[in-house]
Design a protein around this motif. Sequence first.
Motif, PDB file in Angstrom:
ATOM      1  N   SER A 239       4.089   1.951   1.208  1.00 27.32           N
ATOM      2  CA  SER A 239       3.134   1.236   2.063  1.00 27.32           C
ATOM      3  C   SER A 239       3.253   1.801   3.479  1.00 27.32           C
ATOM      4  O   SER A 239       4.213   2.510   3.803  1.00 27.32           O
ATOM      5  CB  SER A 239       3.467  -0.257   2.093  1.00 27.32           C
ATOM      6  OG  SER A 239       4.673  -0.446   2.823  1.00 27.32           O
ATOM      7  N   GLY A 255      -3.068   4.115   0.495  1.00 34.53           N
ATOM      8  CA  GLY A 255      -3.915   3.091   1.088  1.00 34.53           C
ATOM      9  C   GLY A 255      -5.093   3.652   1.839  1.00 34.53           C
ATOM     10  O   GLY A 255      -5.378   4.848   1.771  1.00 34.53           O
ATOM     11  N   HIS A 277      -3.607  -1.639   1.711  1.00 35.35           N
ATOM     12  CA  HIS A 277      -2.806  -0.979   0.666  1.00 35.35           C
ATOM     13  C   HIS A 277      -3.569  -0.994  -0.659  1.00 35.35           C
ATOM     14  O   HIS A 277      -3.647   0.023  -1.355  1.00 35.35           O
ATOM     15  CB  HIS A 277      -1.433  -1.649   0.507  1.00 35.35           C
ATOM     16  CG  HIS A 277      -0.549  -0.896  -0.433  1.00 35.35           C
ATOM     17  ND1 HIS A 277       0.144   0.234  -0.049  1.00 35.35           N
ATOM     18  CD2 HIS A 277      -0.283  -1.047  -1.755  1.00 35.35           C
ATOM     19  CE1 HIS A 277       0.802   0.728  -1.076  1.00 35.35           C
ATOM     20  NE2 HIS A 277       0.561  -0.040  -2.134  1.00 35.35           N
TER      21      HIS A 277
END
Length: 321
Positions: A239, A255, A277
């Motif tokens: 992330s 993402g 994300h």
Amino acid sequence: METKQLATLVVVEHDNQSLSVDTLKAFNATSKITDDGATLPVSALLIGHQCSAVLDALKRVQGVSQIIVIDAAEYQHPLAENLSALIAEVGKAYSHILAPASTFGKNLLPRVAALLDVGQLSDVVAIESLDTVIRPIYAGNALARVRSNDAIKIMTARSSAFDLVAMSDSPVVENVITLETTIVAEHSEFISQQKVKSSRPELPAASVVVSGGRGLGSKENFALVEQLADKLGGAIGASRAAVDAGFVSNDLQVGQTGKIVAPQLYIAIGISGAIQHLAGMKDSKVIVAINSDPDAPIFQVADYGLVGDLFEIMPELLEKV
Ligand code: FAD
């Protein structure tokens, strides 16, 4: 509107040795650009230096009618500043210009569009007709059907939306043209490149992606993600919070502002599932989430969810896999 010969040009992404997986998907996208049911002729534009191995691979790509090669020392490194004017020059004879929606294509084609004074169709996920495409907006929360009235349609194709093009075992493309043209930008030059070497598969090509988030807590703990990826032969993702915290390098970010992936299996560990994300992974075939918060939004897209402390779950999982 100026009338163009209906034909597609694909700008090839490569490292002078091999074709990128994303380019093989962009080639497949061209099969959807049809006129009265017939696919437009497709040319591949290969710009590089000492890239004969890439040319050999291109000759095996089905559906390509012509390959245009520009091999010059100036193009050893694919600087968008150098390539864009050249692509605009070659591309002005075509009705459609395509590149993958990778960092390479995203950096390049808007410049080409500006030079040709036409619009840019970014991150196309479906091609409906000669002038109409579908592309996601609002971080993938809505799909826009966009019609371009420009004489040249310039588009980047999202890799996760298209399959790989078929490749023959032996060369099928005979029409290869070599151009001597070089156009080099005066204000930019290549200085150096830092590349992370990894034995793991690249994110766009991997059928399994194991991603970690802020919940891992530290760079050292991120080893849990790496171990699972290695056991499954998968790629590593992260992330943005994990990247910002320095757990891994930013080329692994998945993402809206990272890579878009759609593997067979996506495992999200300690990732909350923020909308930005999800924009990069929600089309994965099977999604598994491990998170201690039962209300984490990642569980809304997950096929399998494990609610609990990842530091208890992961060792057990690693032992069982
Ligand atoms: P957090 O939201 O902090 O989530 C951590 C999760 O770990 C929590 O759900 C928590 O319950 C869980 N957890 C904590 N400890 C444990 C434990 N011991 N065991 C199990 N679970 C635990 N983000 C991206 O990822 N990619 C992008 O491309 C991206 N682009 C963005 C673009 C813009 C314009 C903006 C504004 C934001 C963008 N973001 C992007 C950031 C995004 O909004 C989130 O901030 C980010 O995704 C959060 O990362 P995270 O889930 O790792 O962290």
